[in-house]
Design an enzyme around this catalytic site. Structure first.
Site, PDB file in Angstrom:
ATOM      1  N   TYR A  39      -6.465   6.909   3.299  1.00 13.56           N
ATOM      2  CA  TYR A  39      -6.599   5.816   2.338  1.00 13.56           C
ATOM      3  C   TYR A  39      -5.847   4.569   2.796  1.00 13.56           C
ATOM      4  O   TYR A  39      -6.406   3.464   2.869  1.00 13.56           O
ATOM      5  CB  TYR A  39      -6.102   6.207   0.937  1.00 13.56           C
ATOM      6  CG  TYR A  39      -5.854   4.958   0.135  1.00 13.56           C
ATOM      7  CD1 TYR A  39      -6.924   4.253  -0.389  1.00 13.56           C
ATOM      8  CD2 TYR A  39      -4.573   4.415   0.013  1.00 13.56           C
ATOM      9  CE1 TYR A  39      -6.731   3.037  -1.038  1.00 13.56           C
ATOM     10  CE2 TYR A  39      -4.366   3.208  -0.629  1.00 13.56           C
ATOM     11  CZ  TYR A  39      -5.444   2.528  -1.149  1.00 13.56           C
ATOM     12  OH  TYR A  39      -5.249   1.330  -1.755  1.00 13.56           O
ATOM     13  N   GLU A  97       0.823  -1.209   0.000  1.00 15.86           N
ATOM     14  CA  GLU A  97       0.000   0.000   0.000  1.00 15.86           C
ATOM     15  C   GLU A  97       0.857   1.259   0.000  1.00 15.86           C
ATOM     16  O   GLU A  97       0.507   2.259  -0.625  1.00 15.86           O
ATOM     17  CB  GLU A  97      -0.960   0.005   1.193  1.00 15.86           C
ATOM     18  CG  GLU A  97      -2.077  -1.029   1.094  1.00 15.86           C
ATOM     19  CD  GLU A  97      -2.956  -0.854  -0.136  1.00 15.86           C
ATOM     20  OE1 GLU A  97      -2.956   0.230  -0.738  1.00 15.86           O
ATOM     21  OE2 GLU A  97      -3.642  -1.822  -0.500  1.00 15.86           O
ATOM     22  N   ASP A 118      -9.428   5.599  -3.022  1.00 18.45           N
ATOM     23  CA  ASP A 118      -8.292   5.973  -3.862  1.00 18.45           C
ATOM     24  C   ASP A 118      -8.837   6.500  -5.198  1.00 18.45           C
ATOM     25  O   ASP A 118     -10.052   6.643  -5.356  1.00 18.45           O
ATOM     26  CB  ASP A 118      -7.384   4.757  -4.088  1.00 18.45           C
ATOM     27  CG  ASP A 118      -7.993   3.797  -5.072  1.00 18.45           C
ATOM     28  OD1 ASP A 118      -9.232   3.691  -5.105  1.00 18.45           O
ATOM     29  OD2 ASP A 118      -7.249   3.153  -5.831  1.00 18.45           O
TER      30      ASP A 118
END
Length: 358
Positions: A118, A35, A136
């Site tokens: 996020y 991520e 996102d």
DNA sequence: CACCCGTGGTC
DNA sequence: TGACCAAGGGT
């Protein structure tokens, strides 16, 4: 479960991309690293970096014990180098302050450096099963089209509305799959240009498709145009080595190495600009010689044309007045020093000149 | 909140 | 070719 979630997950079960951080059960370390790398970066770009990273730093402990230089070297080319430093610092925080125990909620994840709304939601939903929407770029676009949202998505109001719509549909049984399904759908079907509505599992639910507004969604507020600078760089030689300067840890290309130089000012020749910059940065005088090359590059908020020159030292010993450190480096060792794209291009040009192929 | 922070791909 | 976009976060 809503019809939207049912259709989306059924599609995901058949069409999910096979990615190295998608495992059953998910590994928090691998999900977290992926991520961080995926922030503003496409999947195809990330995959090889992820594999190389895991080969060097397979565990949280290995990362925490690594040097900043090794971390930056493995990140070189991914951009937004702050992410690499934040990841490294966060690993040390988890080891030292949390005794190696992972955060258990999105809110705790977000307290770590480099982890925002996020990333915290993505990790918590995928690795911990917490039902939080990870907004996102893909998810924003898919939701904006599904609900034909006419307010700009890059504003607080638009953001809030998207989050509300997402939370309304995320299934507590499979929150991580729901988020990843929206991302995969956005990347493969509901693409920014020419969306493939003919194969979309949500086509019958999509308001933008019904109204024919796909191409106008999502609505965004326009950005400012970026300036263009002419910059110079010095390849200063001494006994077969070249001088590299390390940039300060904060700001653009923090901690990366470069060939010293700077912007050309109005009415100034390239040579004069370079001599002035070297005087300011290194406290010494150079003689500017032949051109190494001209290089173009676009950063996130400006673009540059860089002129690099071979140079000779005619003043005193260079001092790190603006740099963190200076080093005289043989060409064969240049690859050990993390650099941005532009300086790596200069380094490559020097190598090609000295080691002709064929 | 506006601005800063990389790079690669696309049209 | 320039402008836009991409699994955003920090200040």
């Amino acid at each position: 479960m809503s019809e939207l979630a049912q259709r989306l997950l059924a599609w995901f079960d058949q069409n999910a991309r096979s990615l190295p951080w998608r495992e059953d059960p998910p590994n928090p370390y691998r999900v977290w690293v992926s991520e961080m790398m995926l922030q503003q970066t496409q999947v195809e770009t990330v995959v090889p970096y992820f594999e190389r990273w895991m080969a060097h730093f397979p565990t949280l402990e290995a990362l925490a014990e690594a040097s900043v230089q090794d971390v930056l070297r493995l990140w070189e080319g991914l951009g937004y180098y702050h992410r690499a430093r934040a990841l490294h610092r966060a690993a040390q925080v988890i080891i030292a302050e949390r005794d190696g125990v992972w955060p258990q909620k999105a809110e705790e994840w977000q307290s770590l450096p480099g982890v925002g709304p996020y990333t915290a939601a993505a990790i918590a939903s995928i690795a911990l099963g917490e039902p939080v929407v990870a907004l996102d770029g893909n998810v924003r676009r898919v939701l904006a089209r599904l609900f034909d949202l006419d307010m700009p998505v890059n504003t607080p109001a638009g953001e809030h509305e998207l989050k509300r719509l997402g939370q309304e549909h995320i299934p507590p049984e499979r929150p991580g799959d729901f988020n990843q399904a929206l991302m995969d759908l956005g990347a493969m079907v509901c693409t920014p240009r020419s969306p493939r509505c003919d194969v979309c599992p949500l086509a019958e639910l999509c308001l933008a498709r019904a109204r024919g507004t796909q191409a106008q969604r999502p609505v965004r507020q326009p950005r400012k145009t970026v300036p263009h600078y002419i910059v110079t760089a010095a390849v200063i030689w001494r006994e077969g080595r070249v001088l590299l300067a390390q940039r300060p840890p904060q700001g653009l290309l923090g901690g990366m190495w470069e060939f010293p130089g700077g912007k050309q000012e109005p009415g100034e020749s390239l040579e004069a600009a370079l001599e002035r910059e070297i005087q300011e940065e290194l406290g010494t005088t150079i003689e500017v010689g032949a051109k190494v090359g001209v290089f173009q590059h676009a950063y996130s908020h400006f673009r540059v044309t860089l002129h690099a020159f071979h140079c000779r030292l005619v003043g005193g010993e260079p001092q790190p007045l603006e740099a963190t450190a200076l080093e005289w480096v043989p060409l064969a060792h240049l690859s050990h020093y993390p650099m941005g794209k532009l300086d790596r291009q200069i380094a490559r040009a020097l190598m090609q000149r000295s080691t002709p192929s064929r």
